[in-house]
Design a protein around this motif. Structure first.
Motif, PDB file in Angstrom:
ATOM      1  N   MET A 129       0.750  -1.154   0.153  1.00 41.63           N
ATOM      2  CA  MET A 129      -0.068   0.209  -0.233  1.00 41.63           C
ATOM      3  C   MET A 129       0.978   1.628  -0.249  1.00 41.63           C
ATOM      4  O   MET A 129       0.788   2.096  -0.470  1.00 41.63           O
ATOM      5  N   GLN A 130       1.998   1.545   0.631  1.00 38.98           N
ATOM      6  CA  GLN A 130       2.702   2.608   0.916  1.00 38.98           C
ATOM      7  C   GLN A 130       3.566   3.204  -0.444  1.00 38.98           C
ATOM      8  O   GLN A 130       3.285   4.204  -0.804  1.00 38.98           O
ATOM      9  N   GLU A 131       3.742   1.647  -1.433  1.00 35.46           N
ATOM     10  CA  GLU A 131       4.264   2.053  -2.899  1.00 35.46           C
ATOM     11  C   GLU A 131       2.939   2.706  -3.325  1.00 35.46           C
ATOM     12  O   GLU A 131       3.515   3.307  -4.323  1.00 35.46           O
ATOM     13  N   VAL A 132       2.283   2.517  -3.056  1.00 36.01           N
ATOM     14  CA  VAL A 132       0.595   2.505  -4.535  1.00 36.01           C
ATOM     15  C   VAL A 132       0.197   3.966  -3.571  1.00 36.01           C
ATOM     16  O   VAL A 132       0.412   5.013  -4.976  1.00 36.01           O
ATOM     17  N   GLN A 133       0.619   4.503  -2.447  1.00 33.24           N
ATOM     18  CA  GLN A 133      -0.009   5.470  -2.421  1.00 33.24           C
ATOM     19  C   GLN A 133       1.445   6.593  -2.761  1.00 33.24           C
ATOM     20  O   GLN A 133       0.971   8.038  -2.990  1.00 33.24           O
ATOM     21  N   ILE A 134       2.552   6.458  -2.669  1.00 34.05           N
ATOM     22  CA  ILE A 134       3.323   7.184  -3.494  1.00 34.05           C
ATOM     23  C   ILE A 134       3.179   7.471  -4.371  1.00 34.05           C
ATOM     24  O   ILE A 134       3.343   8.313  -4.899  1.00 34.05           O
ATOM     25  N   ARG A 135       2.628   6.300  -5.186  1.00 35.25           N
ATOM     26  CA  ARG A 135       2.462   6.509  -6.834  1.00 35.25           C
ATOM     27  C   ARG A 135       1.171   7.404  -6.959  1.00 35.25           C
ATOM     28  O   ARG A 135       1.016   8.339  -7.496  1.00 35.25           O
ATOM     29  N   ILE A 136       0.119   7.079  -6.474  1.00 34.41           N
ATOM     30  CA  ILE A 136      -0.854   7.902  -6.287  1.00 34.41           C
ATOM     31  C   ILE A 136      -1.001   9.750  -6.484  1.00 34.41           C
ATOM     32  O   ILE A 136      -0.587  10.252  -7.470  1.00 34.41           O
ATOM     33  N   VAL A 137       0.433   9.779  -5.361  1.00 30.27           N
ATOM     34  CA  VAL A 137       0.576  11.260  -5.442  1.00 30.27           C
ATOM     35  C   VAL A 137       1.774  11.758  -6.113  1.00 30.27           C
ATOM     36  O   VAL A 137       1.855  12.756  -6.807  1.00 30.27           O
ATOM     37  N   GLU A 138       2.718  10.553  -6.675  1.00 33.52           N
ATOM     38  CA  GLU A 138       3.500  11.235  -7.857  1.00 33.52           C
ATOM     39  C   GLU A 138       2.429  11.280  -8.969  1.00 33.52           C
ATOM     40  O   GLU A 138       2.571  12.373 -10.287  1.00 33.52           O
TER      41      GLU A 138
END
Length: 219
Positions: A129-138
């Protein structure tokens, strides 16, 4: 007797009732009646069973037990059953008033809080989930942020708000009259328990009849 021949009695057994320990089970405890008001009190006062210690705390009463008792009082009455034909009677012992334990409440609260938190965190770790959130913010901002705290705080608050909406409950307040998922599950659990108890009681009754017939082959 002539006056009794036209008497109609509509009877509906309750699903599950609770009776104090030591009290006899009457028709009033287990059934609703529609009949001539003149006979209501006499019918409701019929004693169906006097529970004994050997009966346990759950007793099954069905129409095969109720109808003969009514016929003893009104032999020519027309008895019309409505709905389910059985009632589970729970014998309840004296309740001791105990002060709630604050220490136990805090312990259970902590177990539920940290258990739920660990469950959510482990799920998020499994699905990255953390990587998904980082990608969404990017994708939204155009630059990569390894610690998107604003997004994570909003996401965490959203989880809490979503749980409140899903369970339709916040402390003692409900948003509408619909049952909560927990109430539905408890209802289904109770129905399964009642179904099991009915089957077990009928099995015990059948075994007792077989033993009685074996002891009295001529009867």
């Amino acid at each position: 007797m002539k006056g009794h021949s036209a008497l109609a009695i509509y009877i509906q057994l309750k699903n599950r009732v609770t009776v104090p320990q030591g009290k006899g089970v009457t028709l009033r405890d287990v059934a609703f009646l529609i009949t001539d008001p003149e006979w209501e009190e006499s019918l409701y006062s019929i004693l169906l069973l006097q529970p004994e210690q050997s009966d346990g705390n759950l007793i099954l009463i069905d129409l095969l037990m109720v109808i003969p008792r009514i016929q003893e009082l009104l032999p020519t009455a027309d008895i019309e059953p409505i709905g389910e034909g059985k009632t589970i009677v729970q014998i309840e012992g004296p309740v001791e008033a105990r002060k709630p334990s604050m220490a136990l409440f805090v312990l259970v609260w902590l177990l539920l809080f940290f258990g739920s938190a660990l469950t959510i965190m482990n799920f998020h770790a499994d699905v990255s989930m953390q990587e998904v959130q980082i990608r969404i913010v990017e994708m939204l901002t155009g630059h990569r942020d390894e610690h998107p705290y604003a997004f994570q705080v909003a996401y965490s608050l959203g989880i809490g708000f979503g749980m409140v909406i899903f369970f339709n409950h916040l402390f003692k307040k409900k948003w509408n009259e619909e049952p909560t998922p927990l109430e539905v599950e408890m209802y289904l659990y109770q129905k399964n328990i009642d179904h099991y108890v009915v089957n077990e009681e009928y099995s015990k009754m059948k075994n007792r009849q077989e033993v009685s017939q074996a002891d009295n082959p001529e009867g």
